[in-house]
Design an enzyme around this catalytic site. Structure first.
Site, PDB file in Angstrom:
ATOM      1  CE  LYS A   1       8.861  -3.014   1.415  1.00 30.98           C
ATOM      2  NZ  LYS A   1       7.823  -2.159   0.833  1.00 30.98           N
TER       3      LYS A   1
ATOM      4  CD  GLN B   1       8.129   1.062  -1.103  1.00 30.50           C
ATOM      5  OE1 GLN B   1       8.431  -0.121  -1.102  1.00 30.50           O
ATOM      6  NE2 GLN B   1       7.627   1.674  -0.042  1.00 30.50           N
TER       7      GLN B   1
ATOM      8  CG  ASP C   1       2.668  -4.888  -1.299  1.00 25.32           C
ATOM      9  OD1 ASP C   1       3.226  -5.255  -0.246  1.00 25.32           O
ATOM     10  OD2 ASP C   1       3.143  -4.029  -2.055  1.00 25.32           O
TER      11      ASP C   1
END
Ligand code: NAP
Length: 286
Positions: free
Chosen positions: A54, A98, A121
């Site tokens: 990422k 994460q 997200d």
């Protein structure tokens, strides 16, 4: 019929190129690049690999990264304090936590601590609720990527019979809502669905996210369907495969996405997309 491939890797590259231009425009207007805070707790090797890829993609798209790698022993209060700091930091437009988090940390509490306007997200209940209402702000990255992949085929979503396999909060449910918003007629299937093969055969758009290797076989697929495979399953021999039995299904589908090289790269691209969108919103550029 031999299906045409929906190449997520190539599509993700196009997205990154577009975002690099948009990031440069944000920098020119505000003197600041779009910024993403990445927060990883623990030493799970797969999570470290995901965060690294990422961050590499962020670099390519001109996005500033504030990287935090915390030990497994981190307590929830410390993590919440860090999120609070990032929520207040004007250089940060998106926050990535994460997953999975270590067991002693409540993921729900942590995800809800992220400010809804930095929720790159798209997991915060505020953003989920906005999607339910039909007025999304941040859309969850994986389903958003799936929608872009369908759109890339030129097949219209409107009026289509769409079947979503899987009802998780991060993939199946938001994907079904995004399809509904685009005027598909949507069925959501799960482990208790009766006659699953029969329901799948009705799908013009078949979107699969259950986490079972090669579960969808050719007899479950309508001729000419668009099939997108979200699944990521590691076989005992180390090979990564999707939830769809790729070779036989590609003889029936019109379009199919591979694993790897399908939804995975697009999920990362959509995290970047959400971060740049957030920076543009803040800069009054959209
Ligand atoms: P999840 O939370 O485990 O949910 C799985 C869903 O599949 C559940 O709704 C479950 O039904 C349903 N299901 C399981 N077995 C089934 C069966 N035999 N028949 C019908 N439905 C069944 O999974 P997830 O987080 O959504 O992830 C799904 C897959 O996508 C995994 O392989 C994951 O690794 C992958 N994934 C990939 C990406 C990416 O970026 N490429 C991102 C996210 C996830 P119930 O609700 O009834 O239990």
């Amino acid at each position: 019929m031999a299906a045409r491939l929906i190449d997520g890797k190539a599509l993700a590259l196009q997205v990154r190129e577009r975002l690099a231009t948009e990031s440069a425009a944000v920098l020119a207007k505000t003197g600041m690049r779009p910024g993403l805070a990445t927060i990883l707790v623990g030493d799970d090797p797969a999570s470290h690999l995901y965060v690294k890829s990422k961050q590499k993609a962020c670099d390519a798209a001109g996005i500033y990264i504030d990287d935090h790698k915390l030990p497994t022993s981190t307590v929830q209060a410390e993590l919440l304090a860090l999120i609070e700091k990032e929520n207040a930091d004007p250089k940060i437009h998106g926050i990535l936590i994460q997953l999975p988090l270590p067991k002693h940390i409540d993921s729900k509490v942590v995800l809800e601590a992220v400010s809804p306007d930095k929720d790159a997200d798209g997991f915060h209940p505020y953003n989920f609720g906005r999607l339910v209402e039909g007025h999304p702000v941040f859309e969850a990255c994986t389903p958003k990527g799936v929608i872009k992949m369908i759109e890339s085929t030129g097949v219209s979503i409107e009026g289509k019979r769409a079947v979503v396999l899987g009802r998780s909060n991060i993939v199946g449910k938001p994907l079904a809502l995004m399809l509904l918003q685009r005027h598909a007629t949507v069925t959501i299937c799960h482990s208790k669905t009766k006659d699953l093969p029969g329901v799948c055969r009705e799908a013009e758009l078949l979107l699969v996210a259950i986490g079972k290797a090669k579960f969808v076989t050719a007899d479950m697929v309508q001729d000419g369907a668009v099939v997108i495979d979200v699944g990521t399953n590691r076989l005992p021999n180390g090979k990564v495969v999707g939830d769809v039995d790729f070779e036989p299904v590609s003889q029936k589908a019109a379009w199919i996405s591979p694993v790897p090289g399908g939804v995975g790269p697009m999920t990362i691209a959509m995290l970047l997309d959400n971060t740049v969108e957030s920076a543009k919103r803040k800069a009054g550029m959209m």
